[in-house]
Motif scaffolding. Sequence first.
Motif, PDB file in Angstrom:
ATOM      1  N   ALA A 100      12.811 -23.669   6.003  1.00  0.00           N
ATOM      2  CA  ALA A 100      13.855 -23.382   5.009  1.00  0.00           C
ATOM      3  C   ALA A 100      13.596 -24.067   3.672  1.00  0.00           C
ATOM      4  CB  ALA A 100      15.235 -23.778   5.557  1.00  0.00           C
ATOM      5  N   LEU A 101      12.358 -24.026   3.208  1.00  0.00           N
ATOM      6  CA  LEU A 101      12.059 -24.558   1.872  1.00  0.00           C
ATOM      7  C   LEU A 101      12.602 -23.590   0.833  1.00  0.00           C
ATOM      8  CD1 LEU A 101       8.377 -25.734   2.401  1.00  0.00           C
ATOM      9  CD2 LEU A 101      10.457 -27.093   2.492  1.00  0.00           C
ATOM     10  N   PHE A 102      13.081 -24.130  -0.293  1.00  0.00           N
ATOM     11  CA  PHE A 102      13.624 -23.265  -1.341  1.00  0.00           C
ATOM     12  C   PHE A 102      12.462 -22.582  -2.061  1.00  0.00           C
ATOM     13  CE2 PHE A 102      16.744 -26.935  -1.246  1.00  0.00           C
ATOM     14  CZ  PHE A 102      17.541 -26.317  -0.307  1.00  0.00           C
ATOM     15  N   PRO A 103      12.369 -21.249  -1.951  1.00  0.00           N
ATOM     16  CA  PRO A 103      11.154 -20.576  -2.439  1.00  0.00           C
ATOM     17  C   PRO A 103      10.989 -20.631  -3.952  1.00  0.00           C
ATOM     18  CG  PRO A 103      12.787 -18.980  -1.694  1.00  0.00           C
ATOM     19  CD  PRO A 103      13.308 -20.329  -1.320  1.00  0.00           C
ATOM     20  N   HIS A 104      12.105 -20.838  -4.699  1.00  0.00           N
ATOM     21  CA  HIS A 104      12.012 -20.815  -6.168  1.00  0.00           C
ATOM     22  C   HIS A 104      11.766 -22.196  -6.744  1.00  0.00           C
ATOM     23  CE1 HIS A 104      16.046 -21.740  -4.989  1.00  0.00           C
ATOM     24  NE2 HIS A 104      16.425 -22.009  -6.214  1.00  0.00           N
ATOM     25  N   MET A 105      11.604 -23.200  -5.883  1.00  0.00           N
ATOM     26  CA  MET A 105      11.395 -24.556  -6.401  1.00  0.00           C
ATOM     27  C   MET A 105      10.023 -25.060  -5.979  1.00  0.00           C
ATOM     28  SD  MET A 105      14.961 -26.452  -5.563  1.00  0.00           S
ATOM     29  CE  MET A 105      16.536 -25.688  -5.804  1.00  0.00           C
ATOM     30  N   LYS A 109      10.458 -30.414  -6.523  1.00  0.00           N
ATOM     31  CA  LYS A 109      11.862 -30.045  -6.718  1.00  0.00           C
ATOM     32  C   LYS A 109      12.581 -29.925  -5.384  1.00  0.00           C
ATOM     33  CE  LYS A 109      12.905 -29.452 -11.094  1.00  0.00           C
ATOM     34  NZ  LYS A 109      11.989 -28.792 -11.996  1.00  0.00           N
ATOM     35  N   PHE A 113      15.754 -32.308  -4.355  1.00  0.00           N
ATOM     36  CA  PHE A 113      17.070 -31.663  -4.255  1.00  0.00           C
ATOM     37  C   PHE A 113      18.126 -32.566  -3.606  1.00  0.00           C
ATOM     38  CE2 PHE A 113      20.300 -28.963  -2.352  1.00  0.00           C
ATOM     39  CZ  PHE A 113      20.566 -28.066  -3.357  1.00  0.00           C
ATOM     40  N   GLY A 114      17.749 -33.139  -2.458  1.00  0.00           N
ATOM     41  CA  GLY A 114      18.706 -33.968  -1.728  1.00  0.00           C
ATOM     42  C   GLY A 114      19.124 -35.200  -2.507  1.00  0.00           C
ATOM     43  N   GLU A 116      19.136 -35.449  -5.789  1.00  0.00           N
ATOM     44  CA  GLU A 116      19.959 -35.034  -6.933  1.00  0.00           C
ATOM     45  C   GLU A 116      21.424 -34.912  -6.513  1.00  0.00           C
ATOM     46  OE1 GLU A 116      17.997 -31.471  -8.123  1.00  0.00           O
ATOM     47  OE2 GLU A 116      16.314 -32.572  -8.998  1.00  0.00           O
ATOM     48  N   ARG A 161      11.293 -33.638   2.726  1.00  0.00           N
ATOM     49  CA  ARG A 161      12.587 -33.328   2.135  1.00  0.00           C
ATOM     50  C   ARG A 161      13.729 -33.925   2.969  1.00  0.00           C
ATOM     51  NH1 ARG A 161      14.468 -27.154   1.476  1.00  0.00           N
ATOM     52  NH2 ARG A 161      14.806 -27.444   3.683  1.00  0.00           N
TER      53      ARG A 161
END
Lengths: 376, 337
Positions: A100-105, A109, A113-114, A116, A161
Amino acid sequence: MAESQAANGRMAAQAREYVRVDRVTKRFGDFVAVDDVSLSIGQGEIFCLLGGSGCGKTTLLRMLAGFETPTAGSIFIDGQDMTGIPPYERPANMMFQSYALFPHMTVAKNVAFGLEQERLARAEITQRVGEILELVRMDAYAQRKPHQLSGGQRQRVALARALVKRPKLLLLDEPLGALDKKLREKTQFELLGIQERLGVTFVVVTHDQEEAMTLATRIGVMDRGEIVQVGTPTEIYEYPTSKFVADFIGSVNMFEGRLVEDEPDHVRIDSRDLGGTVYVDHGISAAPEATVWTAIRPEKINIGRERPDGPDNVVRGVVREIAYMGDISVFLVAIDSGRMVRVSRPNIVRQAEDRISWDETVYLSWHASSPIVLTQ
Amino acid sequence: MSGSRTRQSAVSSRTRLTSGRMGPLWEWLFRIAPASWSEYVLQHWSGRAFVVAVPWLWLALFFLVPFLIVFKISFAEVRIAMPPYTPLIEWVSGQALAVKLNLANYTYLFTDDLYVSSYLYSIKVAAVSALWCLAIGYPMAWAMARSTPTWRSVLLLLVMLPSFTSFLLRVYAWVGLLKNNGPINSVLLALGVIDEPIALVQTDFAVYIAIVYSYLPFMVLPLYNNLEKHDPALLEAAADLGARPATAFLRITLPLSRDGIVAGLLLVFIPAVGEFVIPSLLGRTDQLMIGRVLSDEFFANRDWPVASAVAIVMLLLLVIPIMVFQRFQTRDLERGR
């Protein structure tokens, strides 16, 4: 190393309880996914939930993370009742099966994320992201997007992450499922190393017993929503308490029999399945004349041309199949009762002069301490 | 060696072409055409080329040729004749070839306020409508993408169902609803909210409501198509990392649906700029949209050259967003999604 860790884990479990699952049940409509499960997981443990697909292990993990709410019972993390606490307020982080990695980051990033969300200062975020990427050896890939990474690299980013938040509890859903065998073994030891360094409590869900055996300090075997046995890898393998566990972990030869001699220091079992008697050098708790099952692991059976002395723990058969696996050879022997028995022998010498071959008549025997006697 | 192979393939495709139903035609072509042409055709014209040629031919015949004709007319001068414009290229007394390029039609568009204000008004109406469609369509698409598969198909059908009725009928229905003695005014009057009917038709409001209503499916469908593909595990991962639902939406769902948003905005904006029916039936009389101006120039004024210039400028205004759209699409293809 695994031994000492298992010992550490056990001690930790006794020292301090970190996760408590208290009579938790989860129903989806009529289907009971998790059925009245209670568990206690110690701080710093690597606890593996092991079971086949649909046994409820992932549901249990998702309840720990807060993605599912228990129908009944409660979950405590670090002594705090988690009922009604959303995932984003729990002291646990999860590594997803799909990563479940964020594909747009980018990788950096994704990992940031966590942090931030905790509203940390820019500089601190950058520093911690750099550290954790170094730990999982992905620092060179910080500016890549997930689709530019290989499976193993994605897995490490997912781990980074989850770890960067310095959780007390890390939940891993089939963490190594998508990796090939070699990479998998390597990553298992990497995970162990990271766990040792950071002292995080791991709860790992897996269907792969090898993965569970290598990683876990303790294993909870699940079947149809219930925990059927909890124990160290050795306990689970050598002292299973039910036919299900004996059969699920490793391979086993199982014979149905009748208890004919029941003494405190030994028992004797007459088995028609086996076509002989089994002598076990310890007592068991079962009613006399009760039906019991004897389980013997393939590697604990001797194979030879000569009949060993004594009336018990020996059976005659004919070799039907030999599978050469490199490190061991597996023999399938048809014993006189008609049953097939699986025997494995290590290949100690490179080329044995007098190797047992197909269609030979052989005697199978085992030590009186080897059979596992099961009543359920 | 490779030369002999191409020769062989040329021979085999020759027999293939000449043995078919169109065989005689091909044979005739090969006989009259120069040898090098025949060679080229035999080596390069595969079945695939023909399949691709059909839509290209269609586009060339029905889009490119008419466009060139309109483009040509836009440089002519109006005259009372048949056709009502001067030819672009003319033989002067059978001696010389005269090309008359008249740019006055284009400059005229910028001298009369009517055209500029119509263009600006059209763009404003289209842009505002597209944004309203996004505001209404995004929650719809999001809810559809999150519902169970059975509900999804029902909701999808409901979104498309109005399109089964004629577009014109649906716009007329809005006229009926919004007019002074229509149901909306009647209900408001009966409830005592208003004392006299409020003017709803022939207002900006009526135009927006009809455009948003008519073009909403063009926003919902690409958005739904995009949102439906999102992996729910991503939102769980965001929550797990400490993001509240609103943050997770802003940082994960919204950026990942950007391509759907762009597609939806363009699919609403582009046809809305040239919309003719809705502003004619429901719109203001003091401010025209460019579609109406175009139609008036052609049919009422019979000034084909100016009308053509209006059409060409409108096309240029639309080509820019279309090119933006194309760029997004190619980028997606390159990304392999």
